[in-house]
Structures are given as C-alpha cells and as structure tokens.
Design a protein around this motif. Structure first.
Motif, PDB file in Angstrom:
ATOM      1  N   THR A  27      14.641  -8.743  -8.656  1.00 58.28           N
ATOM      2  CA  THR A  27      14.553  -9.940  -9.490  1.00 58.28           C
ATOM      3  C   THR A  27      15.942  -9.555 -10.401  1.00 58.28           C
TER       4      THR A  27
ATOM      5  N   LEU B 144       5.559 -11.806  -6.001  1.00 55.05           N
ATOM      6  CA  LEU B 144       7.122 -12.101  -5.981  1.00 55.05           C
ATOM      7  C   LEU B 144       7.623 -13.242  -5.096  1.00 55.05           C
TER       8      LEU B 144
ATOM      9  N   ILE C 284       6.723  -8.585 -11.008  1.00 56.39           N
ATOM     10  CA  ILE C 284       7.898  -9.192 -10.387  1.00 56.39           C
ATOM     11  C   ILE C 284       9.202  -8.880 -11.202  1.00 56.39           C
TER      12      ILE C 284
END
Length: 202
Positions: free
Chosen positions: A116, A79, A110
């Motif tokens: 995200t 990440l 991720i």
C-alpha cells in the motif's frame, strides 16, 4: 462502484459514529443503487494486535499456530477489500484523544511496504490511488481547528495523515463533536453532520 464500510465504536446502536457512517453509506446507495458495500465491524470482530509471531510468519517462518494463521488470513482479506474499494467510509469515535485500538489493528494490517506504500529515492509513495475516503468522526469534546484542545487531537489528523501516506488524498471528514456538552449541543452537532452528509458528492 465498491464501498468499504468500517466501524470501530464499542457502543453498538448507541454510537454516534456508527449512525453517521451508516447515514453516509445510505447516501451513497441512494446515488448509486448498484453499489457493492463490504462492511467490517472492527469492534465486534477485531484483528489481533501485531506480535512477533505474526511478523515471523509473514517473513516465511513456519509456525503451527492456528489462531495466528487465521488472524493473518483476516489481515489478507482486509487488504483485498481495501484494494477493491473505490470509496472508504470509516466510522470512528475519539478514545483518549486518538482512535479505537481495533481500528489501529486494521491499519497495522493494511499499511504494508510494497503493497500500500513504497519507499523511493525521494521518500515514501502511497500506492492506493483514485480512492475516496469519508471519515465519520464523533467525540465528546471540541478539538477542531481553532479550539483550545486542537493541539492534542490525534484522531482525525492521524487518519488523514495515514490515508495520505497510503495515497488516499481525497478525504472528507463528517464530524459531530461536543457531544458531551449537553443535549442541545449534541442535537446541533448531529443536525450539522446530517446536512453535510446530504451534500456529499457521491
């Protein structure tokens, strides 16, 4: 400028996608000598696939499992590397119509709600803004738009969709396909890919 370079082919030096991704990175280095490159070989050092134990620890449950805890630390590093990157170069072959499982394992670490991407009243919103992605794609058959097999292509379309979901919409595909159709077809595909790489805006 920071560049995150991911490779996922199991073929090592014989991998076309690895050679293409390396050529892309070299192109960026030539344009930006000061660039910082972080490389991840997802095939030789893969993350574990997600398990119930992973999810329990992520939700605050204390579990004494050194292997899983180390693997979660690896996911956290994934990440941070992604957040820091201005450019993402993904080398991926097509395996059984899709991407390698090691690349999927990276994605599962991720693609996290609240980090995200996020859900809003109008739908999901990607949180990774102002990043560029280049996909170095290699495949034995021909699956590009207009080909008879285009409908079963779940490699490039998946990655483009996933990146867009996360907010990365500036995506370029450098493709070498038909690699199993003989040496002449392979050579032509590689030459075309190299020409495209040389013309990439870096």
């Amino acid at each position: 400028m920071k560049l995150l370079h991911l490779d996922s082919s199991i073929l090592g030096a014989d991998s076309v996608s690895r050679n293409l991704s390396a050529e892309i990175v070299s192109h960026f280095k030539s344009k930006h000598p000061e660039i910082t490159v972080i490389a991840r070989d997802l095939a030789s050092d893969p993350a574990l696939h997600l398990s119930g134990t992973h999810l329990a620890i992520m939700h605050g449950v204390e579990i004494n499992d050194d292997i899983i805890n180390a693997d979660i630390a690896k996911g956290n590093a994934y990440l941070e590397e992604l957040f820091d990157a201005d450019v993402l170069v993904i080398g991926t072959p097509m395996y059984n119509l899709s991407i390698p499982t090691s690349l999927k394992a990276w994605i599962d670490r991720i693609a996290i709600a609240g980090k995200t991407f996020q859900y809003t009243a109008t739908g999901p919103e990607g949180l990774l803004k102002n990043k560029k992605a280049i996909i170095a794609s290699a495949r034995g058959g021909v699956y590009s738009a207009g080909s008879p097999a285009a409908a079963i292509e779940h490699q490039e379309c998946y990655l483009v969709g996933l990146l867009g979901f996360l907010g990365v919409t500036d995506v370029t595909i450098v493709r070498a396909e038909g690699l199993a159709f003989g040496p002449d077809v392979k050579a032509a595909a590689l030459k075309q890919a190299s020409v495209q790489i040389a013309s990439l805006e870096a």
